[in-house]
Design a protein around this motif. Structure first.
Motif, short mmCIF file in Angstrom:
data_model
loop_
_atom_site.label_atom_id
_atom_site.label_comp_id
_atom_site.label_asym_id
_atom_site.label_seq_id
_atom_site.Cartn_x
_atom_site.Cartn_y
_atom_site.Cartn_z
N ARG A 305 0.82 -1.21 0.00
CA ARG A 305 0.00 0.00 0.00
C ARG A 305 0.85 1.26 0.00
O ARG A 305 0.51 2.26 -0.64
CB ARG A 305 -0.91 -0.02 1.23
N ASP A 306 2.00 1.21 0.70
CA ASP A 306 2.86 2.39 0.81
C ASP A 306 3.91 2.47 -0.30
O ASP A 306 4.76 3.36 -0.29
CB ASP A 306 3.56 2.39 2.17
N GLN A 311 2.45 -2.51 -5.71
CA GLN A 311 1.14 -2.24 -5.14
C GLN A 311 0.05 -3.13 -5.71
O GLN A 311 -0.87 -3.56 -5.00
CB GLN A 311 0.76 -0.77 -5.36
N GLY A 315 -0.67 -4.51 -2.42
CA GLY A 315 -1.36 -3.38 -1.79
C GLY A 315 -2.84 -3.31 -2.04
O GLY A 315 -3.46 -2.26 -1.85
N THR A 316 -3.45 -4.41 -2.47
CA THR A 316 -4.88 -4.41 -2.73
C THR A 316 -5.57 -5.51 -1.91
O THR A 316 -4.95 -6.50 -1.54
CB THR A 316 -5.17 -4.66 -4.23
#
Length: 440
Positions: A305-306, A311, A315-316
């Protein structure tokens, strides 16, 4: 904006930390430690406890300075440098990513001893499949259920020690109080430190209570005290348990060192207690593996996420389940390495990352409190220079005491982290993205 409620007392935080450490693991790894130390497991736990106590003191000092989630990553990033903080986070990632593998491997070793007709790799695959499925769907176990499962572990642990005492008392030639479990034929320091390097695996998670900062009364006081108490109580449990088990089974000769406690359980309690012990251990390993995989997947999600990791993959969240499916599946794939590793190597490999993070946290105390402050009184000299230096020396010594394969794998992981950091920062010209653990 929604905020977490500060409802946790010191006792609640300490109980969480002890539960996170899974005390029954002292039985799960007993045979490995007995083999490495040549039958002086309690001595290894004494050495590990002393080393961990100095490091816990450093964690407590940094938790007081930075009462936020992120642990070693945050402490090193804020007190020394963002780049070195990334390396600390990379070391912690090694623990989180490979810890489920070691947990499931230990559980599979014991199930393999109980059911020798079923190949051990099938147990490993079963652990991976079941826990991954539960974590993908979403885990919402009630506190009462977790409490019951922890109670089962503690009762089995207490019963194991009680039966060891009964077994020893039944043999007139064996005294109940003896130094033999600590100095059987003399103290061989390299062997003891080699065992201590593996024994530190039992302490992993003593710093996990730093994640409860936003839910704890007076976190600047409560969290540091909890970290020290958890380390002391955990060390006492490990030393006392290993002492009586070693007394009941002197030496280090087992049919299978990976599942030695199964053999000892049959000797001290018969077939019925073997079944009870196996249930307690597997419950402990299953719940611990479930939590470890969930924690690892949340760490990977935070990094994705960062922007620290890709990502799209990390990040999901799944639209259907609301969980980081990609990260959970990666943990399961990594755990397949258990099919090629033994318990000693897998736990040692994980400990390499822990020792690297511990060393950097000790160093961060020196940078934040000694170098970054003008105070130079005797108390500061002791707490902010001497103790962290002792902690650094102890963790580096333990790191050097790991087996050669574990050191090679650990250094390879570290080298990979340095290369990735170079790519992430454009050849080290800019700072790496900052990770925010509190929202994960």
């Amino acid at each position: 904006m929604a905020q977490l409620q500060r409802t946790l007392s010191l006792g609640s935080v300490v109980l969480f930390g002890i539960a996170y450490m899974t005390p029954i693991i002292v039985l799960g790894t007993f045979g490995i430690l007995a083999d490495v130390t040549h039958g002086v497991v309690p001595a290894a736990y004494v050495a590990a406890s002393l080393a961990m106590l100095f490091t816990a003191l450093s964690y407590a000092r940094m938790a007081a300075a930075f009462p936020v989630a992120g642990s070693a990553y945050t402490y090193v990033r804020k007190s020394i440098s963002p780049k070195l903080g990334f390396i600390a986070g990379w070391a912690v990632l090694l623990d989180y990513l490979f810890l489920p593998m070691a947990i499931w491997l230990i559980g599979a070793a014991y199930l393999g001893s109980a059911f020798p007709s079923i190949p051990q790799p099938l147990w490993v695959l079963a652990f991976i499949a079941v826990t991954s499925a539960i974590n993908v769907i979403g885990l919402k176990l009630a506190k009462t259920v977790n409490g019951v499962l922890m109670l089962v572990q503690f009762l089995v642990l207490v019963a194991f020690v009680a039966l060891c005492v009964h077994y020893v008392l039944g043999d007139a030639s064996k005294p109940l109080w003896s130094l033999a479990p600590f100095f059987d034929g003399g103290l061989n320091l390299p062997l003891v430190m080699g065992g201590a390097a593996i024994a530190c695996y039992s302490f992993l998670g003593f710093d996990a209570v730093s994640t409860l900062t936003e839910e704890t009364h007076e976190p600047r006081k409560t969290i540091p005290r909890a970290i020290l108490l958890i380390t002391l109580i955990g060390g006492l449990i490990f030393i006392v348990t290993s002492y009586f088990v070693q007394l009941a089974h002197p030496g280090a000769v087992f049919d299978n060192a990976d599942s030695a406690a199964y053999e000892i359980a049959r000797n001290i309690g018969g077939d019925l207690f073997v079944s009870v012990f196996l249930i307690g251990l597997i419950v402990g390993q299953f719940t611990s593996g479930l939590a470890a995989q969930a924690s690892a997947s949340r760490l990977l999600f935070a990094m994705g996420r960062d922007g620290v990791l890709p990502q799209k993959l990390f990040g999901t969240l799944s639209q259907r389940f609301g969980t980081p499916v990609g990260s959970i599946l990666l943990c399961g794939v990594v755990a397949l390495l258990a099919l090629k590793l033994d318990v000693a190597t897998s736990t040692s490999f994980i400990n390499f990352g822990a020792f690297l993070a511990f060393t950097l946290v000790n160093l961060s105390v020196i940078f934040h409190y000694w170098i970054g402050s003008e105070r130079r009184d005797p108390r500061d000299l002791l707490l902010h220079l001497i103790c962290p230096l002792v902690g650094m020396g102890a963790t580096l010594w333990l790191m050097a005491s790991l087996d050669h394969l574990a050191i090679t794998l650990g250094l390879s992981w570290l080298a990979l982290g340095v290369v990735y950091l170079g790519w992430l920062t454009g050849g080290f010209r800019r700072q790496p993205p900052e990770m925010h653990f509190d929202a994960a």
